[in-house]
Design a protein around this motif. Structure first.
Motif, PDB file in Angstrom:
ATOM      1  N   THR A  80       0.871  -1.178   0.000  1.00 21.85           N
ATOM      2  CA  THR A  80       0.000   0.000   0.000  1.00 21.85           C
ATOM      3  C   THR A  80       0.903   1.222   0.000  1.00 21.85           C
ATOM      4  O   THR A  80       1.795   1.350   0.846  1.00 21.85           O
ATOM      5  CB  THR A  80      -0.926   0.011   1.225  1.00 21.85           C
ATOM      6  OG1 THR A  80      -1.688  -1.203   1.240  1.00 21.85           O
ATOM      7  CG2 THR A  80      -1.885   1.191   1.177  1.00 21.85           C
ATOM      8  N   LEU A  81       0.675   2.099  -0.954  1.00 21.30           N
ATOM      9  CA  LEU A  81       1.483   3.298  -1.154  1.00 21.30           C
ATOM     10  C   LEU A  81       0.923   4.462  -0.341  1.00 21.30           C
ATOM     11  O   LEU A  81      -0.249   4.441   0.065  1.00 21.30           O
ATOM     12  CB  LEU A  81       1.508   3.639  -2.643  1.00 21.30           C
ATOM     13  CG  LEU A  81       1.841   2.473  -3.594  1.00 21.30           C
ATOM     14  CD1 LEU A  81       1.669   2.887  -5.039  1.00 21.30           C
ATOM     15  CD2 LEU A  81       3.233   1.958  -3.324  1.00 21.30           C
ATOM     16  N   PRO A  82       1.728   5.516  -0.129  1.00 22.12           N
ATOM     17  CA  PRO A  82       1.238   6.675   0.643  1.00 22.12           C
ATOM     18  C   PRO A  82      -0.014   7.326   0.060  1.00 22.12           C
ATOM     19  O   PRO A  82      -0.836   7.860   0.793  1.00 22.12           O
ATOM     20  CB  PRO A  82       2.416   7.651   0.612  1.00 22.12           C
ATOM     21  CG  PRO A  82       3.618   6.805   0.388  1.00 22.12           C
ATOM     22  CD  PRO A  82       3.136   5.656  -0.467  1.00 22.12           C
ATOM     23  N   ASN A  83      -0.187   7.250  -1.268  1.00 20.41           N
ATOM     24  CA  ASN A  83      -1.381   7.841  -1.904  1.00 20.41           C
ATOM     25  C   ASN A  83      -2.572   6.886  -1.877  1.00 20.41           C
ATOM     26  O   ASN A  83      -3.561   7.109  -2.543  1.00 20.41           O
ATOM     27  CB  ASN A  83      -1.065   8.254  -3.337  1.00 20.41           C
ATOM     28  CG  ASN A  83      -0.783   7.071  -4.249  1.00 20.41           C
ATOM     29  OD1 ASN A  83      -0.885   5.908  -3.845  1.00 20.41           O
ATOM     30  ND2 ASN A  83      -0.422   7.361  -5.491  1.00 20.41           N
ATOM     31  N   LYS A  84      -2.453   5.796  -1.099  1.00 17.48           N
ATOM     32  CA  LYS A  84      -3.480   4.756  -0.927  1.00 17.48           C
ATOM     33  C   LYS A  84      -3.594   3.822  -2.125  1.00 17.48           C
ATOM     34  O   LYS A  84      -4.455   2.955  -2.160  1.00 17.48           O
ATOM     35  CB  LYS A  84      -4.863   5.354  -0.585  1.00 17.48           C
ATOM     36  CG  LYS A  84      -4.858   6.252   0.623  1.00 17.48           C
ATOM     37  CD  LYS A  84      -4.437   5.522   1.853  1.00 17.48           C
ATOM     38  CE  LYS A  84      -4.491   6.462   3.057  1.00 17.48           C
ATOM     39  NZ  LYS A  84      -3.471   6.258   4.031  1.00 17.48           N
ATOM     40  N   GLY A  85      -2.733   4.003  -3.153  1.00 11.60           N
ATOM     41  CA  GLY A  85      -2.671   3.050  -4.256  1.00 11.60           C
ATOM     42  C   GLY A  85      -2.113   1.725  -3.747  1.00 11.60           C
ATOM     43  O   GLY A  85      -1.453   1.674  -2.701  1.00 11.60           O
ATOM     44  N   MET A  86      -2.362   0.654  -4.486  1.00 13.83           N
ATOM     45  CA  MET A  86      -1.914  -0.680  -4.080  1.00 13.83           C
ATOM     46  C   MET A  86      -1.338  -1.422  -5.272  1.00 13.83           C
ATOM     47  O   MET A  86      -1.681  -1.121  -6.416  1.00 13.83           O
ATOM     48  CB  MET A  86      -3.080  -1.476  -3.501  1.00 13.83           C
ATOM     49  CG  MET A  86      -3.660  -0.898  -2.255  1.00 13.83           C
ATOM     50  SD  MET A  86      -5.066  -1.892  -1.717  1.00 13.83           S
ATOM     51  CE  MET A  86      -5.433  -1.101  -0.179  1.00 13.83           C
ATOM     52  N   ASP A  87      -0.474  -2.396  -4.952  1.00 16.05           N
ATOM     53  CA  ASP A  87       0.085  -3.255  -5.992  1.00 16.05           C
ATOM     54  C   ASP A  87       0.326  -4.628  -5.375  1.00 16.05           C
ATOM     55  O   ASP A  87       0.481  -4.755  -4.164  1.00 16.05           O
ATOM     56  CB  ASP A  87       1.389  -2.664  -6.523  1.00 16.05           C
ATOM     57  CG  ASP A  87       1.791  -3.236  -7.876  1.00 16.05           C
ATOM     58  OD1 ASP A  87       1.079  -4.121  -8.401  1.00 16.05           O
ATOM     59  OD2 ASP A  87       2.826  -2.803  -8.406  1.00 16.05           O
ATOM     60  N   GLY A  88       0.376  -5.645  -6.189  1.00 12.15           N
ATOM     61  CA  GLY A  88       0.623  -6.999  -5.715  1.00 12.15           C
ATOM     62  C   GLY A  88      -0.260  -7.964  -6.479  1.00 12.15           C
ATOM     63  O   GLY A  88      -1.026  -7.554  -7.340  1.00 12.15           O
ATOM     64  N   PRO A  89      -0.166  -9.225  -6.201  1.00 13.91           N
ATOM     65  CA  PRO A  89       0.621  -9.887  -5.165  1.00 13.91           C
ATOM     66  C   PRO A  89       2.064 -10.111  -5.605  1.00 13.91           C
ATOM     67  O   PRO A  89       2.408  -9.983  -6.777  1.00 13.91           O
ATOM     68  CB  PRO A  89      -0.090 -11.219  -4.972  1.00 13.91           C
ATOM     69  CG  PRO A  89      -0.671 -11.534  -6.313  1.00 13.91           C
ATOM     70  CD  PRO A  89      -1.026 -10.190  -6.916  1.00 13.91           C
ATOM     71  N   GLY A 115       6.738   8.835   2.317  1.00 11.67           N
ATOM     72  CA  GLY A 115       5.518   8.603   3.074  1.00 11.67           C
ATOM     73  C   GLY A 115       5.544   7.256   3.752  1.00 11.67           C
ATOM     74  O   GLY A 115       6.569   6.584   3.819  1.00 11.67           O
ATOM     75  N   ILE A 116       4.375   6.855   4.242  1.00 16.88           N
ATOM     76  CA  ILE A 116       4.217   5.582   4.937  1.00 16.88           C
ATOM     77  C   ILE A 116       3.841   4.507   3.920  1.00 16.88           C
ATOM     78  O   ILE A 116       2.855   4.647   3.191  1.00 16.88           O
ATOM     79  CB  ILE A 116       3.119   5.670   6.031  1.00 16.88           C
ATOM     80  CG1 ILE A 116       3.428   6.781   7.026  1.00 16.88           C
ATOM     81  CG2 ILE A 116       2.933   4.323   6.719  1.00 16.88           C
ATOM     82  CD1 ILE A 116       4.652   6.548   7.877  1.00 16.88           C
ATOM     83  N   TYR A 117       4.628   3.446   3.897  1.00 12.36           N
ATOM     84  CA  TYR A 117       4.359   2.290   3.050  1.00 12.36           C
ATOM     85  C   TYR A 117       3.940   1.135   3.943  1.00 12.36           C
ATOM     86  O   TYR A 117       4.387   1.018   5.080  1.00 12.36           O
ATOM     87  CB  TYR A 117       5.605   1.909   2.234  1.00 12.36           C
ATOM     88  CG  TYR A 117       5.852   2.885   1.116  1.00 12.36           C
ATOM     89  CD1 TYR A 117       5.418   2.612  -0.170  1.00 12.36           C
ATOM     90  CD2 TYR A 117       6.482   4.093   1.357  1.00 12.36           C
ATOM     91  CE1 TYR A 117       5.617   3.516  -1.201  1.00 12.36           C
ATOM     92  CE2 TYR A 117       6.688   5.013   0.337  1.00 12.36           C
ATOM     93  CZ  TYR A 117       6.251   4.715  -0.935  1.00 12.36           C
ATOM     94  OH  TYR A 117       6.435   5.623  -1.954  1.00 12.36           O
ATOM     95  N   LYS A 118       3.076   0.280   3.417  1.00 12.07           N
ATOM     96  CA  LYS A 118       2.603  -0.875   4.184  1.00 12.07           C
ATOM     97  C   LYS A 118       2.743  -2.122   3.322  1.00 12.07           C
ATOM     98  O   LYS A 118       2.218  -2.176   2.212  1.00 12.07           O
ATOM     99  CB  LYS A 118       1.144  -0.670   4.600  1.00 12.07           C
ATOM    100  CG  LYS A 118       0.599  -1.807   5.419  1.00 12.07           C
ATOM    101  CD  LYS A 118      -0.741  -1.534   6.093  1.00 12.07           C
ATOM    102  CE  LYS A 118      -1.753  -0.802   5.296  1.00 12.07           C
ATOM    103  NZ  LYS A 118      -3.050  -0.664   5.970  1.00 12.07           N
ATOM    104  N   LEU A 119       3.455  -3.124   3.858  1.00 19.32           N
ATOM    105  CA  LEU A 119       3.567  -4.425   3.208  1.00 19.32           C
ATOM    106  C   LEU A 119       2.620  -5.391   3.906  1.00 19.32           C
ATOM    107  O   LEU A 119       2.706  -5.562   5.119  1.00 19.32           O
ATOM    108  CB  LEU A 119       5.001  -4.955   3.310  1.00 19.32           C
ATOM    109  CG  LEU A 119       6.092  -4.090   2.709  1.00 19.32           C
ATOM    110  CD1 LEU A 119       7.464  -4.737   2.936  1.00 19.32           C
ATOM    111  CD2 LEU A 119       5.852  -3.845   1.238  1.00 19.32           C
ATOM    112  N   SER A 120       1.725  -5.999   3.158  1.00 19.88           N
ATOM    113  CA  SER A 120       0.783  -6.969   3.715  1.00 19.88           C
ATOM    114  C   SER A 120       1.298  -8.375   3.436  1.00 19.88           C
ATOM    115  O   SER A 120       1.715  -8.681   2.316  1.00 19.88           O
ATOM    116  CB  SER A 120      -0.601  -6.788   3.096  1.00 19.88           C
ATOM    117  OG  SER A 120      -1.094  -5.491   3.371  1.00 19.88           O
ATOM    118  N   ILE A 121       1.271  -9.219   4.467  1.00 19.96           N
ATOM    119  CA  ILE A 121       1.758 -10.589   4.375  1.00 19.96           C
ATOM    120  C   ILE A 121       0.605 -11.528   4.708  1.00 19.96           C
ATOM    121  O   ILE A 121      -0.065 -11.356   5.726  1.00 19.96           O
ATOM    122  CB  ILE A 121       2.926 -10.819   5.359  1.00 19.96           C
ATOM    123  CG1 ILE A 121       4.060  -9.845   5.047  1.00 19.96           C
ATOM    124  CG2 ILE A 121       3.392 -12.268   5.313  1.00 19.96           C
ATOM    125  CD1 ILE A 121       5.087  -9.734   6.153  1.00 19.96           C
TER     126      ILE A 121
END
Length: 128
Positions: free
Chosen positions: A78-87, A100-106
């Motif tokens: 999850t990117l700072p602009n709330k965009g997403m990429d994956g898996p 910004g704040i990045y979030k990695l989901s596992i």
């Protein structure tokens, strides 16, 4: 953006594992571009690793477990602009363009195996 599907499952040294908050969030402290944390994951639990990029332009991350059958992967960024990429797989390499704040989901790969719980290690490196 680049992704890698290599399998880095390996033996990890024994150290205390963090238990994520109720919503599965762990705030990772990045020091000199590097962060490392051991996590106790429950079956079917999504873990979110949050960190701040602070001028870095590339993220690389790896998942490790002593369990050779560990069905875990980076399911999303999850990117700072709330965009997403994956898996992604158990290795992730990603170019970033903004601070910004990045979030990695596992989470488990629901198409490739059984639900998994256990201790895993997450390593994150940021580079310029």
């Amino acid at each position: 953006m680049e992704t890698s599907i290599n399998n880095p499952i390996k033996k990890i040294e024994s150290s205390p594992a963090m238990i994520p908050s109720g919503n599965g969030i762990i705030r990772l402290n990045i020091v000199n571009g590097k962060g490392d944390v051991m996590i106790q994951k429950k079956k079917n639990q999504t873990i979110h690793i949050e960190f701040e990029s602070k001028g870095y332009k590339n993220i690389t991350a790896q998942l490790f477990s002593t369990d050779s059958l560990a069905n875990i992967r980076f399911s999303q960024i999850t990117l700072p602009n709330k965009g997403m990429d994956g898996p992604f797989g158990q290795n992730l390499s990603y170019s970033i363009s903004s601070d910004g704040i990045y979030k990695l989901s596992i989470h488990e790969n629901m198409m490739a195996g059984n639900l998994w719980g256990g201790i895993m290690e997450v390593k994150v490196s940021l580079s310029k």
